[in-house]
Design a protein around this motif. Structure first.
Motif, PDB file in Angstrom:
ATOM      1  N   UNK A   1       1.281  -0.894   0.589  1.00  0.00           N
ATOM      2  CA  UNK A   1       0.086   0.041  -0.147  1.00  0.00           C
ATOM      3  C   UNK A   1       0.902   1.269  -0.225  1.00  0.00           C
ATOM      4  N   UNK A   2       1.862   1.242   1.345  1.00  0.00           N
ATOM      5  CA  UNK A   2       2.820   2.289   0.451  1.00  0.00           C
ATOM      6  C   UNK A   2       3.645   3.045  -0.101  1.00  0.00           C
ATOM      7  N   UNK A   3       4.019   1.699  -0.884  1.00  0.00           N
ATOM      8  CA  UNK A   3       4.745   1.503  -1.904  1.00  0.00           C
ATOM      9  C   UNK A   3       4.313   2.038  -3.143  1.00  0.00           C
ATOM     10  N   UNK A   4       3.002   1.673  -3.534  1.00  0.00           N
ATOM     11  CA  UNK A   4       1.989   1.493  -4.214  1.00  0.00           C
ATOM     12  C   UNK A   4       1.619   3.767  -4.779  1.00  0.00           C
ATOM     13  N   UNK A   5       0.917   3.799  -3.243  1.00  0.00           N
ATOM     14  CA  UNK A   5       0.749   5.394  -3.221  1.00  0.00           C
ATOM     15  C   UNK A   5       1.920   6.196  -3.541  1.00  0.00           C
ATOM     16  N   UNK A   6       3.100   6.094  -3.400  1.00  0.00           N
ATOM     17  CA  UNK A   6       4.316   6.958  -3.765  1.00  0.00           C
ATOM     18  C   UNK A   6       4.252   6.564  -5.533  1.00  0.00           C
ATOM     19  N   UNK A   7       4.284   5.625  -6.017  1.00  0.00           N
ATOM     20  CA  UNK A   7       4.311   4.448  -7.323  1.00  0.00           C
ATOM     21  C   UNK A   7       2.890   5.894  -7.778  1.00  0.00           C
ATOM     22  N   UNK A   8       2.075   5.175  -7.204  1.00  0.00           N
ATOM     23  CA  UNK A   8       0.953   6.290  -7.956  1.00  0.00           C
ATOM     24  C   UNK A   8       0.154   7.570  -8.241  1.00  0.00           C
ATOM     25  N   UNK A   9       1.146   8.383  -7.007  1.00  0.00           N
ATOM     26  CA  UNK A   9       1.488   9.766  -7.302  1.00  0.00           C
ATOM     27  C   UNK A   9       2.019  10.196  -7.972  1.00  0.00           C
TER      28      UNK A   9
ATOM     29  N   UNK B   1       8.985  -1.207   8.802  1.00  0.00           N
ATOM     30  CA  UNK B   1       8.667  -0.157   9.254  1.00  0.00           C
ATOM     31  C   UNK B   1      10.364   1.223   8.173  1.00  0.00           C
ATOM     32  N   UNK B   2      10.429  -0.158   7.682  1.00  0.00           N
ATOM     33  CA  UNK B   2      11.503   0.913   6.657  1.00  0.00           C
ATOM     34  C   UNK B   2      10.747   1.811   5.563  1.00  0.00           C
ATOM     35  N   UNK B   3       9.688   1.133   5.505  1.00  0.00           N
ATOM     36  CA  UNK B   3       8.796   1.914   4.518  1.00  0.00           C
ATOM     37  C   UNK B   3       8.026   2.934   4.730  1.00  0.00           C
ATOM     38  N   UNK B   4       9.216   3.965   5.656  1.00  0.00           N
ATOM     39  CA  UNK B   4       8.912   4.955   6.027  1.00  0.00           C
ATOM     40  C   UNK B   4       9.099   6.331   4.708  1.00  0.00           C
ATOM     41  N   UNK B   5      10.285   5.723   3.760  1.00  0.00           N
ATOM     42  CA  UNK B   5      10.729   6.737   2.744  1.00  0.00           C
ATOM     43  C   UNK B   5       9.533   6.910   2.020  1.00  0.00           C
ATOM     44  N   UNK B   6       8.768   5.462   1.947  1.00  0.00           N
ATOM     45  CA  UNK B   6       7.854   4.910   0.882  1.00  0.00           C
ATOM     46  C   UNK B   6       6.297   6.140   1.111  1.00  0.00           C
ATOM     47  N   UNK B   7       6.327   6.228   1.977  1.00  0.00           N
ATOM     48  CA  UNK B   7       4.508   6.771   3.179  1.00  0.00           C
ATOM     49  C   UNK B   7       5.361   8.470   2.972  1.00  0.00           C
ATOM     50  N   UNK B   8       6.391   9.182   3.240  1.00  0.00           N
ATOM     51  CA  UNK B   8       7.102   9.694   2.944  1.00  0.00           C
ATOM     52  C   UNK B   8       6.601  10.988   1.385  1.00  0.00           C
ATOM     53  N   UNK B   9       7.854   9.796   0.681  1.00  0.00           N
ATOM     54  CA  UNK B   9       7.482  10.568  -0.506  1.00  0.00           C
ATOM     55  C   UNK B   9       5.959  10.722  -1.571  1.00  0.00           C
ATOM     56  N   UNK B  10       5.471   9.876  -1.413  1.00  0.00           N
ATOM     57  CA  UNK B  10       3.982   9.479  -1.652  1.00  0.00           C
ATOM     58  C   UNK B  10       3.386  11.103  -1.298  1.00  0.00           C
ATOM     59  N   UNK B  11       3.402  10.228  -0.215  1.00  0.00           N
ATOM     60  CA  UNK B  11       2.118  11.617   0.527  1.00  0.00           C
ATOM     61  C   UNK B  11       3.100  13.098   0.392  1.00  0.00           C
TER      62      UNK B  11
END
Length: 888
Positions: free
Chosen positions: A690-698, A739-749
């Motif tokens: 989910x986190x990575x898909x938000x970044x990619x889709x953004x 927990x390492x997915x913080x950067x996905x959340x940050x870049x995506x949002x």
């Protein structure tokens, strides 16, 4: 008096050499390694709300004079604002290296062109595309010939090439080259039944965005057909870049491998890691006994592009090579000889198929005597060196054709061949002079969680130059070759990319933060050092790097986790370093092609025919693979392991913005379509997927503004916010497992808020940062802990809460790196350099561990993204803005 004042103003304008706009913005541009006369296209971001029309942009030389330029509006800040966000600027360089892009309400592009090119795109089934640059005219035919208009059969590439060397218009005597019916583009397959030669058929031609009076990009789509039913037809795309007043073209050719890679017995069911339903799960224990995995089936016998030349008997072949070790390109030598029969420049290297994978160099010594460049011209010339330059020119007393490959050496095996009997010159992407390209597995061992082979559907893009010229000197021909094979690098002042905020609030590299910046530069330089030391070369390998460095040995191809190519692009915009640019280019081209699945696709109805039945026939076409658009997992071989959350598109989209590389957006949209289909159901809407898909889709939505991606993005952001409210999360968005997915959340949002201004998302990010501040994540040890810096910094941006920035700066102390005791490039070998880097690094050590921690500085870029590059530039921005001391 008024007349005198008017004359004075005219004189002033003539002296300054340009019309000076009172209210304009000027962006410094530098062309590094400039080859005068080079065509340059580069992307420039523009701050929100400043520019609304590409007509108000122009290019100035170092003296302030306007020079001819072509400006393309690429994307906007919509939906937040309809001003331009990205534009492409095209121009030809002069003798200088410094230029200026100027824009503003009073600025107008004069569009004063000495010469323009024209494109005729006949989209009928048996139509053609014709491009006229002035001195050069060529034609690409669609279909298989015949039909209502009795069209000629196409070759799959250039069907007719005319060169007007006299400047008197095109006549029958100006035909310098022609296509070979169905065979100017080819992908020949060989298996146990023998060779199956392909026939190329062009199905569609498109004028890409960025086409205009000075530079046009023609996309030629087609398929390779085979004579035997056991061989699937294979799609190809050839992009042809053309230039006003020039007789050279840049060609980007992409083929897709659709063969059966090996002889293993196809099991029923689906693999557990990528199952799309609850059904029969493949027993991989049984697969480990199947010897068919290591037996090749459909192999590539040869692939490339070819033309029939029209020349007299008095022909000369010219090329060059490097005299020295394979890594030494300081001493170039010309080779020139007359031709009566055959000429070839062949570049090979160790184990071309890379099966089993290439053995590493030793940490003390580079590989020796493993690369070989052979130059043969009839019986007169037979030269053996380690490295060829990658271009060949064939000329007679009237004119000539030069063909060259970008990365000819790195993407071996390659060959450029001239055959007088057939009157053709062929650029072999994979040459039949070596063994066929095999896609079998190297062994039956479990590779990153799987015993499988997913080679079917991988792609490969190769870049070439074709130069049709009047009889010229060798130096002139070589200059043109270098423009494309080792060309100039154009970039804006690094502070401009930061000021635009197209990448968010990040800082350009600055000396005041040297301790942080050393950690970045040393890491990138270390990875580049290893790419050239090991070396990580080969047709399907170049652009990737290995991940784990343990005991002075490297293991597992990274396959882009977590956005490796994007890291190189980010560091390029922050520094303007050409090495970062070239590495980013290669990384993006590799990851979007080899590390992705491209076939079979779902049928698409274009609507470019008159008959209504074609729509309904399209509906009955079989669906494609659910995995098209999904990436590959890190493994010993690129195609032996898949995972449902393993694709990163930001680097591909950035290559589209910065490099006008349409392939990047094309493959990114393929991933967007994969997300929209939701092939994994709820599994794809949870966890790091989910986190990575938000970044990619953004990133995809920002580049396309297509609602199909925007709606999917918003839905997934809403799911993310809903899950954040679960009591187990305590306000944190990321579950402990990832927990390492913080950067996905940050870049995506960050990107999502930039597009929408959504206050709910801002507040959610603030709650997330507060939770991370109070409950530091250690679920993946330092990967998660350091990844949280990005979330703390974004939380500070949205809230101004000083404790967020304070905590981010405290955690970033680990990212500081001491200065090496000697210059980076002065270390004797890999082992000594690795030891020096570990000594300089301040990452925490774990002496009692079975192996060194994966976040250490000498490990691959896969880990680096979670610790450093997605954190430091954004932290430095706020440290500088808030006057934080550089050293704490």
């Amino acid at each position: 008096m008024k007349k005198l004042s008017f004359l004075f103003m005219i004189s002033l304008i003539m002296i300054t050499g340009c019309n000076v706009a009172n209210d304009s913005t000027k962006i410094p541009i530098e062309v590094k390694n400039n080859i005068p006369g080079s065509p340059q296209v580069f992307g420039i971001p523009v701050p929100k709300g400043e520019l609304f029309s590409p007509d108000h942009v122009r290019m100035l030389d170092s003296r302030g004079n306007e020079i001819p330029s072509q400006i393309t509006k690429v994307s906007t800040w919509e939906p937040a604002d309809n001003s331009i966000k990205w534009m492409w600027v095209f121009f030809f360089t002069d003798e200088e290296t410094d230029y200026t892009v100027e824009y503003g309400p009073e600025v107008r592009n004069s569009m004063d062109y000495d010469q323009i090119l024209t494109v005729k795109n006949n989209q009928r089934v048996t139509g053609e595309v014709t491009v006229n640059t002035g001195p050069l005219r060529f034609e690409v035919n669609k279909g298989e010939g015949g039909g209502f208009f009795n069209a000629p059969a196409g070759s799959g590439f250039l069907d007719k090439v005319e060169l007007d060397i006299d400047g008197d218009g095109f006549t029958e005597t100006d035909v310098i080259a022609e296509g070979k019916e169905g065979r100017s583009s080819f992908l020949d397959i060989i298996d146990g039944m023998g060779l199956d030669r392909s026939k190329a058929v062009v199905t569609r031609t498109v004028k890409e965005l960025g086409s205009g009076p000075l530079h046009a990009i023609i996309r030629v789509e087609g398929k390779y057909q085979y004579s035997r039913e056991d061989n699937n037809s294979a799609p190809f795309i050839t992009r042809i870049h053309t230039y006003a007043g020039k007789s050279y073209i840049k060609v980007q050719h992409t083929f897709v491998y659709t063969g059966i890679p090996d002889n293993h017995s196809v099991p029923s069911g689906e693999y557990e890691a990528i199952a799309t339903q609850n059904g029969i799960v493949i027993d991989e224990g049984e697969l480990s006994e199947d010897e068919g995995f290591i037996e090749p089936n459909d192999q590539i016998a040869a692939t490339g592009l070819s033309l029939k030349y029209n020349m007299s008997d008095n022909k000369t072949v010219t090329t060059s090579y490097y005299d020295g070790k394979w890594w030494d390109t300081g001493n170039s030598q010309f080779v020139q000889s007359s031709l009566s029969n055959e000429a070839s420049v062949l570049q090979t290297g160790p184990n071309p198929s890379q099966i089993p994978p290439l053995a590493n160099s030793s940490p003390e010594q580079r590989l020796q005597n493993v690369f070989n460049a052979t130059i043969k011209i009839d019986d007169q010339t037979n030269i053996s060196a380690e490295r060829a330059a990658g271009w060949v020119d064939l000329s007679d007393d009237k004119w000539g054709v030069m063909v060259g490959f970008k990365s000819f050496f790195e993407e071996y095996p390659k060959e450029i061949k001239v055959e007088e009997a057939e009157e053709d010159i062929t650029a072999y992407i994979w040459t039949p002079s070596v063994e066929p390209q095999s896609f079998a597995r190297k062994d039956l061992d479990n590779d990153s969680g799987m015993i499988a082979n997913f080679a079917q559907g991988l792609a490969k893009t190769t870049e070439m130059v074709f130069y049709f010229h009047k009889k010229s000197t060798s130096a002139d021909v070589e200059k043109t070759a270098k423009m494309f094979l080792d060309g100039s690098v154009t970039h804006a002042d690094p502070d401009w990319y930061a000021k635009s905020e197209a990448f968010g609030k990040l800082a350009a590299q600055k000396e005041k933060f040297a301790s942080y910046e050393r950690g970045l530069d040393y890491k990138f330089q270390w990875m580049k050092f290893n790419q050239e030391w090991e070396p990580w070369y080969g047709m399907l390998n170049y652009g990737d790097n290995l991940t784990y460095y343990y005991g002075n040995e490297w293991g597992q191809w990274t396959n882009n986790e977590p956005g490796n190519d994007y890291m190189w692009w980010l560091q390029f915009i922050r520094t303007g370093n050409p090495m970062y640019y070239r590495t980013a280019q290669a990384a993006s081209m590799h990851t979007m092609d080899v590390d992705n699945i491209h076939w079979p696709k779902d049928p698409v109805y274009i609507g470019d025919t008159n008959e209504s039945i074609h729509y309904f026939q399209n509906l009955e076409e079989p669906e494609g693979s659910p995995y098209v658009g999904m990436g590959r997992r890190h493994a010993d071989q690129h195609y032996s392991s898949l995972l449902s959350a393993h694709v990163w598109v930001p680097g591909w989209v950035t290559s589209y913005y910065l490099d006008a590389n349409h392939r990047g957006l094309e493959v990114a949209m393929q991933t967007g379509d994969y997300y929209v289909k939701r092939v994994f159901g709820g599994h794809g809407l949870r966890g790091r997927r989910l986190y990575l898909s938000v970044w990619n889709l953004a990133e995809i939505y920002d580049a396309t503004k297509m609602d199909v991606y925007g709606d999917e993005l918003k839905d997934r952001v809403d799911i993310m916010l809903e899950l954040q409210h679960h009591p187990d999360q305590g306000g944190e968005m990321v579950i402990n497992r990832y927990g390492y997915s913080q950067v996905y959340v940050t870049n995506g949002l960050r990107k999502y808020v930039q597009l929408t201004g959504d206050e709910e998302v801002k507040n959610a990010m603030i709650d997330h940062a507060r939770r991370l501040r109070d409950v530091p994540p250690y679920n993946h040890d330092m990967e998660s802990y350091l990844s949280s810096i990005s979330s703390l910094v974004l939380g500070y941006e949205y809230s101004g809460e000083p404790s967020f920035l304070e905590e981010a700066a405290d955690r970033a102390q680990y990212l500081k790196t001491d200065e090496l005791v000697q210059e980076f490039d002065s270390y004797e070998n890999q082992k000594i350099l690795a030891e020096a880097l570990e000594e300089a690094s301040n990452f925490p050590k774990d002496p009692g561990a079975r192996r060194p921690p994966i976040w250490q500085i000498t490990n691959g870029l896969r880990i680096f993204g979670w610790t450093s590059i997605y954190n430091v530039p954004y932290l430095e921005y706020w440290m500088e803005k808030e006057n934080y001391p550089a050293e704490r």
